[in-house]
Design an enzyme around this catalytic site. Sequence first.
Site, mmCIF file in Angstrom:
data_model
loop_
_atom_site.group_PDB
_atom_site.id
_atom_site.type_symbol
_atom_site.label_atom_id
_atom_site.label_comp_id
_atom_site.label_asym_id
_atom_site.label_seq_id
_atom_site.Cartn_x
_atom_site.Cartn_y
_atom_site.Cartn_z
ATOM 1 N N CYS A 33 0.829 -1.223 0.000
ATOM 2 C CA CYS A 33 0.000 0.000 0.000
ATOM 3 C C CYS A 33 0.855 1.261 0.000
ATOM 4 O O CYS A 33 0.343 2.353 -0.227
ATOM 5 C CB CYS A 33 -0.957 0.007 1.191
ATOM 6 N N HIS A 41 -8.697 1.296 -5.694
ATOM 7 C CA HIS A 41 -9.726 0.464 -5.066
ATOM 8 C C HIS A 41 -11.081 0.788 -5.678
ATOM 9 O O HIS A 41 -11.324 1.925 -6.092
ATOM 10 C CB HIS A 41 -9.825 0.740 -3.561
ATOM 11 N N GLU A 125 -13.427 -1.020 1.388
ATOM 12 C CA GLU A 125 -12.247 -0.801 0.542
ATOM 13 C C GLU A 125 -12.051 -1.987 -0.394
ATOM 14 O O GLU A 125 -11.635 -1.832 -1.541
ATOM 15 C CB GLU A 125 -10.996 -0.611 1.405
HETATM 16 NI NI NI Z 1 -5.060 0.766 -0.665
#
Ligand code: NI
Length: 136
Positions: A33, A41, A125
């Site tokens: 990330c 996303h 997410e």
């Molecule tokens: Ni992310």
Amino acid sequence: MVYLTRVEHFNAAHKLYNPRWSPEQNEAVFGKCANANWHGHNYELYVTFKGEPDPDTGFLYDVKKLSELIRIHVIEHLDHRNLNMDVPFMKDKMCSTENLAIAIWNQLEGQLPAGVQLHCIKLYETPRIYVEYFGR
Ligand code: NI
């Protein structure tokens, strides 16, 4: 009191990177990330309102108007954006789902018609991870 939920969708890019930390520390905490070149996303947003049904309509409120509020104050700011760079209300915040859910709440809170309150911002997410925020 009844609860009404509107489901919305947006896609956006971000990265999780704390500028006060070294690259190594960011990599250790955020893994992929923290990738410098961003990742995206498909966010699913559940906005739950609450209040009493109107005796004349039976509705909490006109859902088209609630949906329009979400579109104007949230979706148009986030959809197809880079959350770190393009979104004034995420400026200088870590772009986590937690912080995004709180920011979405704050975007909507002052915009609601009389008799309608925010109850929950639920933000997925990924299909397997979501955050809920109830305003405190
Ligand atoms: Ni992310």
